[in-house]
Write an enzyme that holds these catalytic residues in place. Structure first.
Site, short mmCIF file in Angstrom:
data_model
loop_
_atom_site.label_atom_id
_atom_site.label_comp_id
_atom_site.label_asym_id
_atom_site.label_seq_id
_atom_site.Cartn_x
_atom_site.Cartn_y
_atom_site.Cartn_z
N ASP A 295 7.59 8.00 2.91
CA ASP A 295 7.27 7.74 1.58
C ASP A 295 6.33 8.73 1.03
O ASP A 295 5.93 9.82 1.87
CB ASP A 295 6.60 6.26 1.58
CG ASP A 295 6.88 5.80 0.25
OD1 ASP A 295 6.98 6.50 -0.77
OD2 ASP A 295 6.67 4.42 0.11
N GLU A 502 3.75 -0.78 -7.85
CA GLU A 502 3.04 -0.54 -6.67
C GLU A 502 1.68 -1.30 -6.89
O GLU A 502 1.46 -2.28 -7.59
CB GLU A 502 3.01 0.79 -6.40
CG GLU A 502 4.49 1.22 -6.06
CD GLU A 502 4.39 2.95 -5.02
OE1 GLU A 502 3.69 3.06 -4.44
OE2 GLU A 502 5.48 3.54 -5.57
#
Length: 616
Positions: A295, A502
């Protein structure tokens, strides 16, 4: 991602750090499409320097690839194509001419591109229980990504969200792994149908209208303690296998090209450093043959303080099984660090070769060596009417009817189209940004109606009604105004007061905005009302439920608000089922179907149905 992305952001695989050398023979084996893939891969790898191999493992942001960055929302597909082709031509001019792959966060359509079709977020698609629909959405998304010249989508998210307090919960199809498994059919839409003789675990991308997909975030990211993003998932191995792993097995069976490691940890061990799960289990037991990608700056986060222990972070991540690393900015530091670790025998060359072999396997599966450049064949796909019609179908299938008059005869829904005067109210009734949610043009999403093209709920209602019906719109009407008017009924669209992605979406209270609560109380206390919850997860609604005549979970429907009006007015019936439990209070969380103490407001799989009407 943990950094705010600029508009129109992408990621670019760095092509080479080696100096130009003498030309190779005219037709090397790796450039011959008639040769078997494995032979082409091995031939190419024999020619590569360590620097070139590490270059293949390095992914950078486009903002450091060139000083000329497309920044405005009105960039055309041709602008994107020219940008990508410019990068690709540079790559092809390097010593070995290895093409790049260019990835984009196309998580609900090609949501980075202005005027693209924005499909419902995954939680809404989970409510449809329709894998074929999701497959068609994957195919449409692939075409819209190709419309901008790109070839790799960081999708789908196949997390099993077990706590709606998680800021990424709307990226999860369901709390039930069975639904998430079914929805992995989106991979088939993105990449194409694997041929009958295809090998399990091998990446497959079948055609110029397809893109490489990425299953994320491996593994257990939806099960973190208290739903805190990037936190620790505490569960035994059996629980990990039975809840969070099944969708990855399905993704591998369906030929997913890449898998992204999660920021989160499993029982205290960060996934980016978990060799057992990344290498032994994923690549070994599950026989995944594509590549594992980190990521955003995922390796950087393995040690703290990051700067002091950067070398250790690179060592841990690469040794664990990360094949391609999102750097994304200071790529020279990463490259030099990794080369130094190999030269000093801390990382064996066999680990580098395994990573590069996997990356090249995906590139060959994509036919990039034969078709490295994009063209304008698919330009008309971006935001096409066909794709918008598909998104509208997805919206109407995603809506979940939670309350409908309770013993009223007739029920409140469907609403009549020929009313005299109606009220449309609420913060989310005329706000395309809130309707689309996060990951729309910008990472965190945008409020307002000028961020992309689409139809708001208010506009869709106005189009659906008889022209003689008078529509009054007020975002936050007061009760005196409502009482003073002779409305036949009201539609109130509310939700959380902001868009998010997020960590910014992590919430401990899961409440409707104060303006939304006021709209419910001022309208529904004085008038027959239908309340639409436009949100990426269940919110606290029990205290106001008695005042509401009809309640609909509309999720984050995206750009096509017409799908909401289609069902409200009975052109189509309600068919959606809750993909996750709707709690009474946040104190009950986490609470999932099958738990011993299961006491929901609306249970998992609940959803009232209505029949479409021919005329009203």
């Amino acid at each position: 991602m943990t950094k705010l992305l600029i508009p129109l952001v992408g990621y670019l695989v760095l092509w080479s750090f080696a100096a130009m050398a003498t030309p190779e023979e005219a037709r090397p084996t790796y450039k011959d499409p008639k040769e078997p893939m494995n032979k082409r891969i091995e031939d190419l790898m024999k020619r590569m320097t360590l620097g070139e191999k590490v270059g293949q493992m390095t992914q950078i942001d486009m903002t450091v690839a060139t000083p000329e960055v497309i920044r405005n929302y009105s960039a055309t597909p041709t602008d994107w194509i020219n940008m990508y082709n410019g990068f690709q031509k540079n790559s092809l001019s390097s010593r070995l001419g290895i093409p790049i792959i260019y990835g984009i966060d196309a998580v609900h359509g090609n949501n980075n591109a202005y005027k693209a079709t924005i499909f419902p977020h995954n939680v809404g698609l989970g409510a449809t229980r329709d894998p074929d629909l999701v497959k068609r959405i994957g195919a449409a998304t692939a075409r819209e990504v190709r419309a901008t010249g790109l070839n790799y989508a960081f999708a789908p998210c196949i997390a099993v969200c077990r706590d709606p307090r998680w800021g990424r919960c709307y990226e999860s199809y369901s709390e039930d792994h069975n639904i998430v498994e079914q929805m992995t059919d989106i991979i088939v839409g993105l990449q194409g149908e694997i041929p009958p003789n295809g090998r399990k675990g091998a990446p497959y991308v079948g055609g110029k209208d397809k893109v490489a997909a990425c299953a994320k975030h491996y593994v257990g990211d939806g099960g973190t303690t208290r739903g805190i993003n990037e936190n620790n998932t505490v569960i035994d191995f059996h629980g990990l296998l039975s809840i969070h792993m099944p969708a990855y097995n399905q993704a591998i069976i369906k030929g997913v090209s890449t898998i992204m490691a999660s920021f989160s940890s499993w029982n205290g061990k960060k996934m980016h450093a978990n060799r057992f799960l990344l290498t032994d289990f994923l690549k070994g037991t599950l026989d995944f043959r594509g590549f594992v990608i980190s990521d955003w700056q995922g390796i950087d986060k393995l040690t703290s303080p990051q700067d002091a222990n950067y070398t250790e972070s690179v060592l841990e991540g690469i040794s664990a099984g990360i094949d391609m690393v999102m750097v994304p900015y200071d790529y020279a530091r990463f490259v030099n660090t990794l080369i130094d670790l190999v030269n000093k025998n801390f990382i064996p060359m066999s680990r580098i070769d395994d990573a590069v072999r996997r990356i090249l396997r995906v590139k060959f599966a994509m036919n990039l060596f034969e078709n490295p450049l994009s063209d304008e064949t698919f330009v008309t796909e971006l935001g096409s009417q066909v794709n918008r019609d598909l998104a509208r179908e997805a919206v109407r299938k995603s809506l979940v009817l939670l309350k409908n008059g309770e013993n009223a005869d007739p029920p409140v829904l469907p609403l009549p189209k020929n009313a005299s005067k109606i009220l449309v109210a609420g913060t989310h009734a005329n706000n395309l940004g809130l309707q689309c949610g996060g990951w729309t043009i910008e990472w965190q999403g945008l409020r307002g109606n000028n961020n992309t093209a689409g139809t708001t709920i208010l506009s869709a209602v106005a189009t659906a009604l008889d022209p003689s019906t008078q529509i009054i719109y007020s975002e936050t009407p007061d009760s005196d105004f409502v009482k003073s008017q002779k409305f036949d009924y009201a539609i109130v669209a509310v939700g959380e007061g902001y868009t998010y992605a997020e960590t910014a979406g992590d919430s401990t209270n899961l409440t409707i905005s104060d303006e939304g609560i006021s709209a419910i109380q001022n309208v529904c206390g004085n008038l027959k009302c239908v309340v639409l919850i436009v949100a990426g997860r269940p919110l606290v609604i029990q205290p106001y439920l008695s005042e509401i005549d009809a309640l609909v979970a509309a999720w984050l429907p995206g750009s096509e608000g017409g799908g909401v009006a289609d069902v409200l007015f009975g052109d189509y019936g309600f068919t959606g089922k809750l993909p996750r439990t709707w709690f009474k209070t946040v104190d009950q969380l986490p609470m999932n179907v099958g738990d011993t103490h299961y006491d929901p407001l609306f249970a998992f799989d609940f959803g009232l149905t209505t029949e479409p009407v021919k005329a009203n």
